[in-house]
Design an enzyme around this catalytic site. Structure first.
Site, PDB file in Angstrom:
ATOM      1  N   ARG A  70     -34.951 109.660  26.249  1.00 19.09           N
ATOM      2  CA  ARG A  70     -34.739 108.194  27.023  1.00 19.09           C
ATOM      3  C   ARG A  70     -35.816 108.120  28.533  1.00 19.09           C
ATOM      4  O   ARG A  70     -36.257 109.100  28.569  1.00 19.09           O
ATOM      5  CB  ARG A  70     -33.510 107.598  27.066  1.00 19.09           C
ATOM      6  CG  ARG A  70     -33.384 107.338  25.896  1.00 19.09           C
ATOM      7  CD  ARG A  70     -31.745 105.876  26.001  1.00 19.09           C
ATOM      8  NE  ARG A  70     -30.557 106.913  26.993  1.00 19.09           N
ATOM      9  CZ  ARG A  70     -29.887 106.890  27.925  1.00 19.09           C
ATOM     10  NH1 ARG A  70     -29.289 105.522  26.853  1.00 19.09           N
ATOM     11  NH2 ARG A  70     -28.307 107.380  27.976  1.00 19.09           N
ATOM     12  N   LYS A  88     -36.262 103.137  34.672  1.00 19.76           N
ATOM     13  CA  LYS A  88     -35.701 101.760  34.302  1.00 19.76           C
ATOM     14  C   LYS A  88     -34.679 100.656  35.978  1.00 19.76           C
ATOM     15  O   LYS A  88     -34.700  99.044  36.647  1.00 19.76           O
ATOM     16  CB  LYS A  88     -34.617 101.497  33.164  1.00 19.76           C
ATOM     17  CG  LYS A  88     -33.042 101.264  34.143  1.00 19.76           C
ATOM     18  CD  LYS A  88     -32.262 101.418  32.649  1.00 19.76           C
ATOM     19  CE  LYS A  88     -31.147 101.589  32.886  1.00 19.76           C
ATOM     20  NZ  LYS A  88     -30.454 101.351  33.928  1.00 19.76           N
ATOM     21  N   CYS A 127     -32.557 106.486  33.844  1.00 19.44           N
ATOM     22  CA  CYS A 127     -31.516 105.698  34.984  1.00 19.44           C
ATOM     23  C   CYS A 127     -33.698 105.494  36.528  1.00 19.44           C
ATOM     24  O   CYS A 127     -33.433 104.019  36.469  1.00 19.44           O
ATOM     25  CB  CYS A 127     -31.326 106.711  36.315  1.00 19.44           C
ATOM     26  SG  CYS A 127     -29.296 107.313  35.036  1.00 19.44           S
ATOM     27  N   PHE A 166     -35.243 116.924  45.661  1.00 19.08           N
ATOM     28  CA  PHE A 166     -35.889 116.305  45.398  1.00 19.08           C
ATOM     29  C   PHE A 166     -37.523 115.691  45.736  1.00 19.08           C
ATOM     30  O   PHE A 166     -38.252 114.442  46.018  1.00 19.08           O
ATOM     31  CB  PHE A 166     -35.125 114.719  45.511  1.00 19.08           C
ATOM     32  CG  PHE A 166     -34.676 114.216  43.514  1.00 19.08           C
ATOM     33  CD1 PHE A 166     -34.991 113.433  43.531  1.00 19.08           C
ATOM     34  CD2 PHE A 166     -33.169 114.977  44.487  1.00 19.08           C
ATOM     35  CE1 PHE A 166     -34.098 113.123  42.161  1.00 19.08           C
ATOM     36  CE2 PHE A 166     -32.674 114.453  43.342  1.00 19.08           C
ATOM     37  CZ  PHE A 166     -32.167 113.667  42.139  1.00 19.08           C
ATOM     38  N   ASP A 200     -16.087 101.943  21.651  1.00 18.47           N
ATOM     39  CA  ASP A 200     -17.928 101.809  21.648  1.00 18.47           C
ATOM     40  C   ASP A 200     -18.272 100.683  20.650  1.00 18.47           C
ATOM     41  O   ASP A 200     -16.925 101.238  19.506  1.00 18.47           O
ATOM     42  CB  ASP A 200     -18.220 103.084  20.978  1.00 18.47           C
ATOM     43  CG  ASP A 200     -19.579 102.850  21.740  1.00 18.47           C
ATOM     44  OD1 ASP A 200     -20.021 103.060  22.691  1.00 18.47           O
ATOM     45  OD2 ASP A 200     -20.576 102.417  20.845  1.00 18.47           O
ATOM     46  N   PHE A 207     -22.610 107.763  39.490  1.00 17.70           N
ATOM     47  CA  PHE A 207     -24.236 108.345  40.540  1.00 17.70           C
ATOM     48  C   PHE A 207     -24.057 110.026  39.370  1.00 17.70           C
ATOM     49  O   PHE A 207     -24.903 110.076  40.204  1.00 17.70           O
ATOM     50  CB  PHE A 207     -24.067 108.529  41.912  1.00 17.70           C
ATOM     51  CG  PHE A 207     -23.834 107.100  42.938  1.00 17.70           C
ATOM     52  CD1 PHE A 207     -25.075 106.842  43.126  1.00 17.70           C
ATOM     53  CD2 PHE A 207     -22.883 107.068  43.586  1.00 17.70           C
ATOM     54  CE1 PHE A 207     -24.707 105.844  43.633  1.00 17.70           C
ATOM     55  CE2 PHE A 207     -22.388 105.522  43.182  1.00 17.70           C
ATOM     56  CZ  PHE A 207     -23.763 105.392  44.139  1.00 17.70           C
ATOM     57  N   THR A 212     -25.124 100.246  35.534  1.00 19.77           N
ATOM     58  CA  THR A 212     -26.372  99.773  36.748  1.00 19.77           C
ATOM     59  C   THR A 212     -26.846  98.249  36.479  1.00 19.77           C
ATOM     60  O   THR A 212     -27.803  98.689  35.532  1.00 19.77           O
ATOM     61  CB  THR A 212     -27.219 101.004  36.686  1.00 19.77           C
ATOM     62  OG1 THR A 212     -26.701 102.261  36.786  1.00 19.77           O
ATOM     63  CG2 THR A 212     -28.203 100.288  37.939  1.00 19.77           C
ATOM     64  N   LYS A 235     -26.336 101.509  44.281  1.00 21.52           N
ATOM     65  CA  LYS A 235     -27.132 102.240  43.202  1.00 21.52           C
ATOM     66  C   LYS A 235     -27.967 101.707  42.837  1.00 21.52           C
ATOM     67  O   LYS A 235     -29.479 102.686  42.848  1.00 21.52           O
ATOM     68  CB  LYS A 235     -26.228 101.596  41.985  1.00 21.52           C
ATOM     69  CG  LYS A 235     -26.369 102.240  40.512  1.00 21.52           C
ATOM     70  CD  LYS A 235     -26.493 103.833  41.257  1.00 21.52           C
ATOM     71  CE  LYS A 235     -27.127 104.440  39.519  1.00 21.52           C
ATOM     72  NZ  LYS A 235     -27.013 105.620  39.961  1.00 21.52           N
TER      73      LYS A 235
HETATM   74  P1  NAD Z   1     -26.075 104.931  26.625  1.00 18.69           P
HETATM   75  O1  NAD Z   1     -26.860 104.024  25.875  1.00 18.69           O
HETATM   76  O2  NAD Z   1     -25.330 106.533  26.338  1.00 18.69           O
HETATM   77  O3  NAD Z   1     -24.323 104.532  26.490  1.00 18.69           O
HETATM   78  C1  NAD Z   1     -23.815 102.485  26.363  1.00 18.69           C
HETATM   79  C2  NAD Z   1     -22.669 102.789  25.127  1.00 18.69           C
HETATM   80  O4  NAD Z   1     -22.393 101.241  25.245  1.00 18.69           O
HETATM   81  C3  NAD Z   1     -23.314 102.967  23.579  1.00 18.69           C
HETATM   82  O5  NAD Z   1     -23.009 103.979  22.778  1.00 18.69           O
HETATM   83  C4  NAD Z   1     -23.168 101.489  22.852  1.00 18.69           C
HETATM   84  O6  NAD Z   1     -22.714 101.396  21.698  1.00 18.69           O
HETATM   85  C5  NAD Z   1     -22.457 101.496  23.709  1.00 18.69           C
HETATM   86  N1  NAD Z   1     -21.866  99.146  23.661  1.00 18.69           N
HETATM   87  C6  NAD Z   1     -22.634  98.801  24.050  1.00 18.69           C
HETATM   88  N2  NAD Z   1     -23.027  97.262  23.633  1.00 18.69           N
HETATM   89  C7  NAD Z   1     -21.405  97.778  23.230  1.00 18.69           C
HETATM   90  C8  NAD Z   1     -19.869  96.647  22.548  1.00 18.69           C
HETATM   91  N3  NAD Z   1     -20.379  95.266  23.249  1.00 18.69           N
HETATM   92  N4  NAD Z   1     -18.582  96.991  23.134  1.00 18.69           N
HETATM   93  C9  NAD Z   1     -18.750  98.841  23.200  1.00 18.69           C
HETATM   94  N5  NAD Z   1     -19.380  99.700  23.700  1.00 18.69           N
HETATM   95  C10 NAD Z   1     -20.242  98.506  23.567  1.00 18.69           C
HETATM   96  O7  NAD Z   1     -26.195 104.487  28.637  1.00 18.69           O
HETATM   97  P2  NAD Z   1     -25.293 105.738  28.931  1.00 18.69           P
HETATM   98  O8  NAD Z   1     -26.681 106.138  29.781  1.00 18.69           O
HETATM   99  O9  NAD Z   1     -24.106 106.062  29.246  1.00 18.69           O
HETATM  100  O10 NAD Z   1     -25.742 104.210  30.489  1.00 18.69           O
HETATM  101  C11 NAD Z   1     -25.057 103.085  31.417  1.00 18.69           C
HETATM  102  C12 NAD Z   1     -25.331 102.764  32.317  1.00 18.69           C
HETATM  103  O11 NAD Z   1     -24.835 103.365  32.650  1.00 18.69           O
HETATM  104  C13 NAD Z   1     -26.164 101.663  32.378  1.00 18.69           C
HETATM  105  O12 NAD Z   1     -26.256 100.515  33.211  1.00 18.69           O
HETATM  106  C14 NAD Z   1     -26.690 102.761  33.073  1.00 18.69           C
HETATM  107  O13 NAD Z   1     -27.874 102.553  33.825  1.00 18.69           O
HETATM  108  C15 NAD Z   1     -26.224 103.513  33.974  1.00 18.69           C
HETATM  109  N6  NAD Z   1     -26.030 105.094  34.478  1.00 18.69           N
HETATM  110  C16 NAD Z   1     -26.216 106.240  33.538  1.00 18.69           C
HETATM  111  C17 NAD Z   1     -26.803 107.329  34.047  1.00 18.69           C
HETATM  112  C18 NAD Z   1     -27.275 108.080  32.869  1.00 18.69           C
HETATM  113  O14 NAD Z   1     -27.275 109.800  33.635  1.00 18.69           O
HETATM  114  N7  NAD Z   1     -27.302 108.288  32.261  1.00 18.69           N
HETATM  115  C19 NAD Z   1     -25.583 107.405  35.475  1.00 18.69           C
HETATM  116  C20 NAD Z   1     -25.235 107.042  36.272  1.00 18.69           C
HETATM  117  C21 NAD Z   1     -25.225 104.862  35.855  1.00 18.69           C
END
Ligand code: NAD
Length: 432
Positions: free
Chosen positions: A327, A263, A260, A249, A30, A152, A121, A204
């Site tokens: 969020r 957005k 999710c 749901f 990260d 998912f 996503t 997705k």
């Molecule tokens: P998050 O914000 O919790 O995590 C993203 C991480 O990426 C952060 O820690 C950030 O510091 C890091 N990051 C950003 N740029 C970076 C780089 N250049 N190098 C290394 N690390 C970097 O987000 P999330 O909730 O984990 O979501 C991530 C993706 O997964 C999104 O596209 C989201 O839509 C998708 N998603 C989320 C969920 C959920 O429930 N949160 C479920 C399915 C899919």
């Protein structure tokens, strides 16, 4: 197998820890130095049930490590997962700059064949862009494949969802990458659907938008129930018994939120507009969801008449139970609307208060449901935390200024609340 998980957030950390749990070696990378420092000290940057134990165990077994360097992370890796954020831009489209940045860093550090897996996503055709980007910066012409593997998992049950998925979707072009992905996920013994990358990306967005549609649909039905004195719980039960529909749901409430649904709905709508495809349903889903929060405020007005100067106790701030994620939580908009109308807010959430404090102003944060009810003119439930369903209602009744409970998640039985002497307003059911 060796995996580099880039982005150690809700998805990346859970996926990384779970891949380690099923026997792979994972380096979670990260760019957030603070987050990696915390993880190296054995502390969790997020709350997710079961995650801490999993991380501890796999760190101890030396299957899970942390780093801030993509170059270091991909050195020994056969797979590089991109799990960075794709937040919404002001026009609704997904901000893909984090994905692009990672793709560039991978390409400049590529030394041997790598399967690059898009886990974030993303809108359809992002895989193609990632591929083009890597080709552009991969001066040494090292071979690679780009695969779409949408996630998912649901926050609050993410570890379980990752380890026991309904299905794994893999959008892939080459046979080599397909077999590598099959071997990677083999220990899960879960159904894998192989598709082309564009279809996987659409699966997705279409899945999340569909689930959001189900919620807005049942909320609209709930509004009809309220007008005629029907009961949305009974309606949902009757609908849900039809296998083609299903009961999940179909819970009426004060709207959906989170990182999710809002957005992904926006991004799917944006893509459809870009492609000149009419997708009006999605506009309506968004509109209903916004109105549902306002509808909840109307219930507070119905209960209190004038909101100005009243104290509203809020139960639940996270966008859903069992997470600290704030969020796009409905509580944010609902609290702002109450504050605009002059309410004083005292709130309680079992886990999300540290994150809520960074977002909400002029809110008094309390340590329990009972403190949130103390001297309040009404109590409003926004998130269905299990502990709220178990609270001592007699004590709550005594603690409140007036025994008024506005339940945005239908946690209680209306008749029972009436018998306890509450003025009880819920969603899609008669006010008692
Ligand atoms: P998050 O914000 O919790 O995590 C993203 C991480 O990426 C952060 O820690 C950030 O510091 C890091 N990051 C950003 N740029 C970076 C780089 N250049 N190098 C290394 N690390 C970097 O987000 P999330 O909730 O984990 O979501 C991530 C993706 O997964 C999104 O596209 C989201 O839509 C998708 N998603 C989320 C969920 C959920 O429930 N949160 C479920 C399915 C899919």
């Amino acid at each position: 197998m060796n995996i580099c998980m880039i982005g150690t957030g809700y998805v990346g950390l859970v996926s990384g820890a779970c891949f380690a749990e099923i026997g792979h070696h994972v380096n979670c990378v990260d760019s957030d130095v603070r987050k990696i420092a915390l993880l190296k000290k054995g502390q969790m940057p997020i709350y997710e049930p079961g995650l801490e134990e999993l991380v501890r165990k796999n760190v101890k077994l030396k299957r899970l490590t942390f780093s801030t360097s993509i170059a270091e992370g991909i050195e020994k890796a056969q797979f590089a997962f991109i799990a960075v954020g794709t937040p919404p831009r002001s026009d609704g489209s997904a901000d893909l700059s984090y994905v692009e940045n990672v793709a560039r860093q991978i390409s400049t550090n590529l030394k041997k064949y790598l399967v690059i897996v898009e886990k974030s996503t993303v809108p359809v055709e992002t895989c193609e862009w990632v591929k083009k980007t890597i080709l552009r910066y991969d001066k040494k012409k090292v071979p690679f494949d780009v695969v779409s593997n949408p996630e998912f998992l649901r926050e609050g049950s993410a570890v379980h969802d990752f380890l026991k998925p309904d299905r794994i979707v893999v959008g892939v072009e080459s046979n080599k990458a397909k077999e590598a992905m099959r071997a990677l996920y083999a220990p899960l013994n879960a159904p894998i659907l192989f598709t082309d990358p564009k279809s996987a990306e659409i699966i997705k967005h279409a899945s999340n938008s569909f689930l959001a549609t189900k919620i807005s649909y049942i909320n609209s039905v709930a509004n009809i129930c309220e007008k005629v004195g029907a009961n949305i719980e009974q309606v949902a039960e009757g609908m849900g018994m039809d296998k083609r529909i299903g009961r999940s749901f179909l819970n009426a409430g004060c709207g959906f939120g989170g990182f999710c649904f809002p957005k992904d709905l926006e991004a799917f709508l944006w893509i459809s507009k870009k492609l000149s495809v009419d997708f009006d349903i999605l506009e309506s889903v968004r509109k209903v969801n916004e109105q549902q929060k306002l509808h909840f405020i109307r219930k507070v007005e119905e209960a209190l008449w004038i909101i100005q100067g009243k104290t509203v106790g809020i139960l639940g701030l996270a966008f859903k139970p069992n997470t600290d994620d704030m969020r796009f939580a409905p509580a944010i908009d609902i609290i702002h609307m109450l504050q605009e109308r002059g309410a004083k807010i005292q709130a309680y959430d079992p886990i999300a208060m540290p994150n809520a404090k960074k977002i909400l102003q002029n809110v008094t944060f309390k340590r329990s449901v009972y403190e949130a009810a103390e001297n309040a003119d009404c109590l409003a439930i926004i998130t269905e935390w299990p502990e709220f369903a178990k609270m001592d209602l007699k004590r709550i009744k005594k603690t409140l200024n007036h025994p008024t409970l506005i339940d945005g998640r239908n946690l209680f039985d209306s008749e029972a609340m009436k018998n306890l002497g509450f003025h009880y307003l819920s969603v899609g059911r008669k006010t008692v």
